[in-house]
Design a protein around this motif. Structure first.
Motif, PDB file in Angstrom:
ATOM      1  N   GLY A   1      61.552  58.483  55.597  1.00  0.00           N
ATOM      2  CA  GLY A   1      61.552  57.837  56.907  1.00  0.00           C
ATOM      3  C   GLY A   1      62.672  56.832  57.045  1.00  0.00           C
ATOM      4  O   GLY A   1      63.301  56.712  58.096  1.00  0.00           O
ATOM      5  N   ASN A   2      62.937  56.076  55.977  1.00  0.00           N
ATOM      6  CA  ASN A   2      63.975  55.052  55.960  1.00  0.00           C
ATOM      7  C   ASN A   2      64.694  55.137  54.628  1.00  0.00           C
ATOM      8  O   ASN A   2      64.101  54.869  53.592  1.00  0.00           O
ATOM      9  CB  ASN A   2      63.368  53.663  56.122  1.00  0.00           C
ATOM     10  N   LEU A   3      65.968  55.496  54.655  1.00  0.00           N
ATOM     11  CA  LEU A   3      66.745  55.640  53.433  1.00  0.00           C
ATOM     12  C   LEU A   3      67.794  54.529  53.381  1.00  0.00           C
ATOM     13  O   LEU A   3      68.690  54.463  54.226  1.00  0.00           O
ATOM     14  CB  LEU A   3      67.422  57.009  53.385  1.00  0.00           C
ATOM     15  N   ILE A   4      67.661  53.656  52.382  1.00  0.00           N
ATOM     16  CA  ILE A   4      68.575  52.523  52.236  1.00  0.00           C
ATOM     17  C   ILE A   4      69.834  52.978  51.504  1.00  0.00           C
ATOM     18  O   ILE A   4      69.753  53.595  50.444  1.00  0.00           O
ATOM     19  CB  ILE A   4      67.891  51.385  51.450  1.00  0.00           C
TER      20      ILE A   4
ATOM     21  N   VAL B   1      70.603  51.501  56.925  1.00  0.00           N
ATOM     22  CA  VAL B   1      69.361  52.247  56.745  1.00  0.00           C
ATOM     23  C   VAL B   1      69.433  53.469  57.643  1.00  0.00           C
ATOM     24  O   VAL B   1      69.599  53.350  58.859  1.00  0.00           O
ATOM     25  CB  VAL B   1      68.127  51.398  57.105  1.00  0.00           C
ATOM     26  N   ALA B   2      69.347  54.640  57.054  1.00  0.00           N
ATOM     27  CA  ALA B   2      69.344  55.889  57.821  1.00  0.00           C
ATOM     28  C   ALA B   2      67.897  56.318  58.031  1.00  0.00           C
ATOM     29  O   ALA B   2      67.095  56.307  57.100  1.00  0.00           O
ATOM     30  CB  ALA B   2      70.131  56.964  57.085  1.00  0.00           C
ATOM     31  N   LYS B   3      67.586  56.699  59.248  1.00  0.00           N
ATOM     32  CA  LYS B   3      66.227  57.119  59.599  1.00  0.00           C
ATOM     33  C   LYS B   3      66.084  58.634  59.447  1.00  0.00           C
ATOM     34  O   LYS B   3      67.022  59.392  59.657  1.00  0.00           O
ATOM     35  CB  LYS B   3      65.913  56.735  61.054  1.00  0.00           C
TER      36      LYS B   3
ATOM     37  N   GLY C   1      70.742  64.157  54.208  1.00  0.00           N
ATOM     38  CA  GLY C   1      71.109  64.120  55.622  1.00  0.00           C
ATOM     39  C   GLY C   1      69.928  64.468  56.503  1.00  0.00           C
ATOM     40  O   GLY C   1      68.890  64.924  56.021  1.00  0.00           O
ATOM     41  N   PRO C   2      70.097  64.289  57.807  1.00  0.00           N
ATOM     42  CA  PRO C   2      68.981  64.563  58.721  1.00  0.00           C
ATOM     43  C   PRO C   2      68.747  66.052  58.969  1.00  0.00           C
ATOM     44  O   PRO C   2      67.674  66.447  59.398  1.00  0.00           O
ATOM     45  CB  PRO C   2      69.412  63.857  60.012  1.00  0.00           C
ATOM     46  N   ARG C   3      69.753  66.883  58.678  1.00  0.00           N
ATOM     47  CA  ARG C   3      69.629  68.318  58.958  1.00  0.00           C
ATOM     48  C   ARG C   3      69.839  69.186  57.714  1.00  0.00           C
ATOM     49  O   ARG C   3      70.311  70.322  57.816  1.00  0.00           O
ATOM     50  CB  ARG C   3      70.614  68.718  60.046  1.00  0.00           C
ATOM     51  N   VAL C   4      69.486  68.681  56.573  1.00  0.00           N
ATOM     52  CA  VAL C   4      69.621  69.454  55.337  1.00  0.00           C
ATOM     53  C   VAL C   4      68.676  70.650  55.408  1.00  0.00           C
ATOM     54  O   VAL C   4      67.506  70.515  55.760  1.00  0.00           O
ATOM     55  CB  VAL C   4      69.297  68.573  54.103  1.00  0.00           C
TER      56      VAL C   4
ATOM     57  N   SER D   1      57.823  60.085  55.012  1.00  0.00           N
ATOM     58  CA  SER D   1      58.346  59.766  56.337  1.00  0.00           C
ATOM     59  C   SER D   1      57.916  58.387  56.821  1.00  0.00           C
ATOM     60  O   SER D   1      58.529  57.830  57.727  1.00  0.00           O
ATOM     61  CB  SER D   1      57.935  60.835  57.344  1.00  0.00           C
ATOM     62  N   ASN D   2      56.894  57.814  56.218  1.00  0.00           N
ATOM     63  CA  ASN D   2      56.460  56.458  56.572  1.00  0.00           C
ATOM     64  C   ASN D   2      56.849  55.446  55.505  1.00  0.00           C
ATOM     65  O   ASN D   2      56.305  54.346  55.473  1.00  0.00           O
ATOM     66  CB  ASN D   2      54.944  56.413  56.783  1.00  0.00           C
TER      67      ASN D   2
END
Length: 152
Positions: free
Chosen positions: A26-29, A36-38, A53-56, A68-69
């Motif tokens: 959910g939150n990647l530091i 922070v990438a969501k 990545g968001p679309r891997v 995700s939380n």
């Protein structure tokens, strides 16, 4: 939530996890950029991150872990530890040399494994042992972890 992240660290560091794993974070530091990438996907193969990545694309047979939380971050590093060193209860009062006088290298290696597990569960995935290794006990701890006998 933190327990799940520590479990994840332990899973990634053992040789038992030879297959692929997809982590929905959910939150990647990212400490390199301070961002922070969501909603990121982290693809892990043979204990190593191979894509983020968001679309891997996640292969169909890959196990997915839903964080995700949760907040996910790289492992911490400590460049000055003494994994095999510690006071023995039978040697209290004899000063800094007491473990050398009253403990075997085997006992010190076992303490090193225990301490390695504790620092791993605290989020440290890289440590540099700075001596006091009891006749190469710290090196044997590393070898046991590298062989997949213990999480580390």
């Amino acid at each position: 939530m933190l327990a799940r992240i520590f479990i994840l660290i332990s899973l990634l560091s053992t040789s038992a996890l030879a297959q692929e794993l997809a982590i929905h974070a959910g939150n990647l530091i990212d400490p390199a950029t301070g961002t922070v990438a969501k909603n990121q996907i982290i693809l892990v193969k043979d204990g190593k991150i191979v894509d983020v990545g968001p679309r891997v694309q996640i292969p169909q047979e890959v196990e997915a872990l839903n964080l995700s939380n949760a907040w996910v971050m790289p492992g911490l590093m400590d460049a000055h530890v003494h994994l095999t060193y510690g006071q023995s209860s039978s040697a209290i009062g004899f000063g800094l040399l007491s473990p050398y006088l009253y403990e075997s290298s085997g006992l010190r290696a076992l303490r090193g494994l225990k301490n390695a597990e504790q620092v791993l569960q605290a989020g440290f995935t890289t440590v540099k042992d700075i001596g006091n290794d009891a006749n190469y006990a710290a090196i044997d701890v590393r070898r046991a972890i590298d062989r997949g006998w213990f999480a580390g």
